[in-house]
Write a protein that holds these residues in place. Structure first.
Motif, PDB file in Angstrom:
ATOM      1  N   ARG A 234       0.855  -1.177   0.000  1.00 29.30           N
ATOM      2  CA  ARG A 234       0.000   0.000   0.000  1.00 29.30           C
ATOM      3  C   ARG A 234       0.895   1.232   0.000  1.00 29.30           C
ATOM      4  N   PRO A 235       0.598   2.188  -0.863  1.00 31.08           N
ATOM      5  CA  PRO A 235      -0.502   2.210  -1.829  1.00 31.08           C
ATOM      6  C   PRO A 235      -0.262   1.224  -2.962  1.00 31.08           C
ATOM      7  N   LEU A 236      -1.363   0.862  -3.644  1.00 33.39           N
ATOM      8  CA  LEU A 236      -1.239  -0.052  -4.768  1.00 33.39           C
ATOM      9  C   LEU A 236      -0.434   0.585  -5.904  1.00 33.39           C
ATOM     10  N   LEU A 237       0.406  -0.210  -6.514  1.00 30.85           N
ATOM     11  CA  LEU A 237       1.178   0.229  -7.675  1.00 30.85           C
ATOM     12  C   LEU A 237       0.226   0.431  -8.856  1.00 30.85           C
ATOM     13  N   PRO A 238       0.146   1.642  -9.422  1.00 29.56           N
ATOM     14  CA  PRO A 238      -0.713   1.824 -10.593  1.00 29.56           C
ATOM     15  C   PRO A 238      -0.114   1.158 -11.829  1.00 29.56           C
ATOM     16  N   VAL A 239      -0.984   0.636 -12.659  1.00 29.03           N
ATOM     17  CA  VAL A 239      -0.569  -0.105 -13.856  1.00 29.03           C
ATOM     18  C   VAL A 239      -1.237   0.513 -15.081  1.00 29.03           C
ATOM     19  N   LEU A 240      -0.450   0.778 -16.093  1.00 31.05           N
ATOM     20  CA  LEU A 240      -0.971   1.140 -17.403  1.00 31.05           C
ATOM     21  C   LEU A 240      -0.850  -0.094 -18.273  1.00 31.05           C
ATOM     22  N   ALA A 241      -1.987  -0.585 -18.750  1.00 30.38           N
ATOM     23  CA  ALA A 241      -2.024  -1.897 -19.406  1.00 30.38           C
ATOM     24  C   ALA A 241      -2.444  -1.784 -20.865  1.00 30.38           C
ATOM     25  N   PRO A 242      -1.465  -1.798 -21.785  1.00 30.76           N
ATOM     26  CA  PRO A 242      -1.795  -1.911 -23.208  1.00 30.76           C
ATOM     27  C   PRO A 242      -2.025  -3.383 -23.570  1.00 30.76           C
ATOM     28  N   GLY A 243      -2.515  -3.590 -24.784  1.00 31.84           N
ATOM     29  CA  GLY A 243      -2.658  -4.964 -25.276  1.00 31.84           C
ATOM     30  C   GLY A 243      -4.082  -5.427 -25.421  1.00 31.84           C
ATOM     31  N   PHE A 244      -5.059  -4.638 -24.980  1.00 30.75           N
ATOM     32  CA  PHE A 244      -6.462  -5.031 -25.110  1.00 30.75           C
ATOM     33  C   PHE A 244      -6.973  -4.722 -26.510  1.00 30.75           C
ATOM     34  N   GLY A 245      -7.907  -5.558 -26.963  1.00 32.23           N
ATOM     35  CA  GLY A 245      -8.525  -5.313 -28.262  1.00 32.23           C
ATOM     36  C   GLY A 245      -7.687  -5.823 -29.403  1.00 32.23           C
ATOM     37  N   HIS A 246      -7.136  -4.931 -30.213  1.00 32.55           N
ATOM     38  CA  HIS A 246      -6.428  -5.290 -31.439  1.00 32.55           C
ATOM     39  C   HIS A 246      -5.262  -6.239 -31.177  1.00 32.55           C
ATOM     40  N   GLN A 247      -4.579  -6.093 -30.033  1.00 31.01           N
ATOM     41  CA  GLN A 247      -3.412  -6.928 -29.755  1.00 31.01           C
ATOM     42  C   GLN A 247      -3.772  -8.279 -29.141  1.00 31.01           C
ATOM     43  N   ALA A 249      -5.731  -9.198 -26.087  1.00 31.10           N
ATOM     44  CA  ALA A 249      -6.270  -9.380 -24.737  1.00 31.10           C
ATOM     45  C   ALA A 249      -7.730  -8.941 -24.697  1.00 31.10           C
ATOM     46  N   THR A 250      -8.523  -9.611 -23.876  1.00 33.90           N
ATOM     47  CA  THR A 250      -9.921  -9.235 -23.684  1.00 33.90           C
ATOM     48  C   THR A 250     -10.106  -8.678 -22.276  1.00 33.90           C
ATOM     49  N   PHE A 251     -11.203  -7.966 -22.067  1.00 39.09           N
ATOM     50  CA  PHE A 251     -11.464  -7.415 -20.746  1.00 39.09           C
ATOM     51  C   PHE A 251     -11.582  -8.529 -19.706  1.00 39.09           C
ATOM     52  N   GLY A 252     -12.062  -9.676 -20.127  1.00 40.72           N
ATOM     53  CA  GLY A 252     -12.184 -10.804 -19.214  1.00 40.72           C
ATOM     54  C   GLY A 252     -10.850 -11.337 -18.734  1.00 40.72           C
ATOM     55  N   ASP A 253      -9.757 -10.974 -19.431  1.00 36.45           N
ATOM     56  CA  ASP A 253      -8.422 -11.421 -19.026  1.00 36.45           C
ATOM     57  C   ASP A 253      -7.839 -10.579 -17.885  1.00 36.45           C
ATOM     58  N   ALA A 254      -8.414  -9.413 -17.643  1.00 38.96           N
ATOM     59  CA  ALA A 254      -7.768  -8.444 -16.749  1.00 38.96           C
ATOM     60  C   ALA A 254      -7.533  -8.998 -15.350  1.00 38.96           C
ATOM     61  N   ARG A 255      -8.518  -9.632 -14.765  1.00 34.32           N
ATOM     62  CA  ARG A 255      -8.355 -10.157 -13.401  1.00 34.32           C
ATOM     63  C   ARG A 255      -7.295 -11.259 -13.357  1.00 34.32           C
ATOM     64  N   THR A 256      -7.278 -12.107 -14.372  1.00 34.56           N
ATOM     65  CA  THR A 256      -6.298 -13.190 -14.400  1.00 34.56           C
ATOM     66  C   THR A 256      -4.886 -12.650 -14.538  1.00 34.56           C
ATOM     67  N   ILE A 266      -5.154   0.704 -15.308  1.00 35.28           N
ATOM     68  CA  ILE A 266      -5.780   1.452 -16.398  1.00 35.28           C
ATOM     69  C   ILE A 266      -5.811   0.540 -17.617  1.00 35.28           C
ATOM     70  N   VAL A 267      -6.995   0.254 -18.100  1.00 31.89           N
ATOM     71  CA  VAL A 267      -7.174  -0.639 -19.247  1.00 31.89           C
ATOM     72  C   VAL A 267      -7.242   0.207 -20.508  1.00 31.89           C
ATOM     73  N   SER A 268      -6.225   0.082 -21.339  1.00 33.05           N
ATOM     74  CA  SER A 268      -6.097   0.960 -22.504  1.00 33.05           C
ATOM     75  C   SER A 268      -6.691   0.317 -23.753  1.00 33.05           C
ATOM     76  N   LEU A 292     -16.216  -3.591 -19.628  1.00 30.62           N
ATOM     77  CA  LEU A 292     -15.101  -3.666 -18.699  1.00 30.62           C
ATOM     78  C   LEU A 292     -15.588  -3.644 -17.248  1.00 30.62           C
ATOM     79  N   ALA A 293     -16.545  -2.784 -16.970  1.00 31.93           N
ATOM     80  CA  ALA A 293     -17.103  -2.718 -15.612  1.00 31.93           C
ATOM     81  C   ALA A 293     -17.680  -4.073 -15.214  1.00 31.93           C
ATOM     82  N   GLY A 294     -18.349  -4.714 -16.165  1.00 36.93           N
ATOM     83  CA  GLY A 294     -18.918  -6.036 -15.874  1.00 36.93           C
ATOM     84  C   GLY A 294     -17.831  -7.066 -15.618  1.00 36.93           C
ATOM     85  N   ALA A 295     -16.747  -6.989 -16.382  1.00 32.77           N
ATOM     86  CA  ALA A 295     -15.649  -7.952 -16.222  1.00 32.77           C
ATOM     87  C   ALA A 295     -14.918  -7.753 -14.896  1.00 32.77           C
ATOM     88  N   LEU A 296     -14.900  -6.534 -14.380  1.00 30.21           N
ATOM     89  CA  LEU A 296     -14.178  -6.244 -13.146  1.00 30.21           C
ATOM     90  C   LEU A 296     -15.070  -6.325 -11.911  1.00 30.21           C
TER      91      LEU A 296
END
Length: 297
Positions: A234-247, A249-256, A266-268, A292-296
């Motif tokens: 704490r505090p949590l390390l913020p993450v900027l996460a590329p790779g969703f969509g065209h690359q 990754a799906t929103f459902g992958d975020a938790r895993t 941050i889901v980009s 994304l809200a539903g996946a999280l």
């Protein structure tokens, strides 16, 4: 008297709570400019960026201009970028300048001033950085960011396939001998946030202000990044996460992929949303934000 600005991590948490974790890239690829009926010119880039900003307001809280697309037009491209950055800030969006800067001494401090100093023509809320010179070389930028309620995201485990050989290499000496390069970057940023929070008596702050770039398409353990261990800090390390969509990754992958760090991730999204075109972009972003809200949840 200037009112103090809340720490970047707190502002990030507020956006997560209000509009969610989605971030839209402002990436004016040639084919997107053509599809949007815009010229491949500084004027076209300006119009593209302003339309993305207009579509984002009230739907997502974070935008991420990719600086390279503007930089290729020199001073005219930067003039277009300045207008886009100003419009985004005036719309109360969090702006992450995807500039990937890095250097040492006064040079890296100048990069920090360019992107994070209040009043700079290129002022953003956060900037992406590269730590090939070591994370310690970036501390001047981190300290500048902290003074002005700004943030930074440092490359660690990136989404490109060529990254594994370098970023999974083992550290040969120091107090983290045997760590990977990516793991070392993440751990040192985590240390910085904890030290800064303790010094400011903000141990309960939910999210730090200096974060890490972790690709959503990766098995992060292959890179030596243990998100579960990092998630205990704490505090949590913020993450900027590329790779969703065209690359891929799906929103459902975020938790895993991100485990407990999903709360500060941050889901980009970029091309997957921008391909909808200017008339339908707002609807596309609204749909992605809802998914994304539903996946999280």
């Amino acid at each position: 008297m200037t009112r103090p600005v809340a720490p970047f991590g707190q502002r990030l948490r507020d956006v997560f709570d209000g509009l969610g974790h989605l971030c839209v890239g402002i990436d004016p690829h040639d084919h997107l400019l053509d599809a949007w009926g815009l010229d491949n010119s500084p004027a076209g880039l300006r119009e593209f960026g302003l339309r993305v900003v207009d579509s984002a307001v009230g739907v997502v809280g974070i935008v991420k201009p990719q600086i390279a697309f503007f930089e290729r037009f020199g001073s005219a491209g930067y003039a277009a970028l300045e207008d886009v950055l100003t419009a985004a800030r005036e719309s109360s969006l969090i702006v992450i300048a995807d500039a990937k800067r890095g250097d040492i001494g006064s040079s890296v401090d100048a990069y920090g001033a360019a992107w994070l100093e209040p009043g700079s023509p290129l002022e953003a809320d956060a900037v992406t950085l590269a730590a090939y010179t070591g994370t310690g070389s970036l501390h001047g930028v981190f300290d500048l960011a902290s003074r002005h309620g700004k943030g930074a995201f440092v490359l660690a485990a990136t989404s490109n396939p060529e990254s594994l050989a370098v970023q999974s290499s083992l550290v040969a000496e120091g107090n983290r001998t045997g760590s990977t390069v990516a793991g070392l970057v993440a751990a040192e940023l985590d240390d910085y946030n904890r030290a800064r929070s303790a010094g400011a008596h903000l141990v309960s702050a939910p999210v730090g202000s200096i974060g890490v770039v972790l690709g959503a398409t990766k098995n992060l353990l292959d890179y030596g990044v243990d998100v579960h261990s990092l998630g205990e800090s704490r505090p949590l390390l913020p993450v900027l996460a590329p790779g969703f969509g065209h690359q891929g990754a799906t929103f459902g992958d975020a938790r895993t992929v991100f485990g407990p760090l999903v709360a500060s991730t941050i889901v980009s999204t970029s091309r997957a949303a921008l391909a909808a075109g200017p008339a339908k972009l707002r609807d596309a972003l609204s749909q992605q934000a809802s998914e994304l809200a539903g996946a999280l949840s």
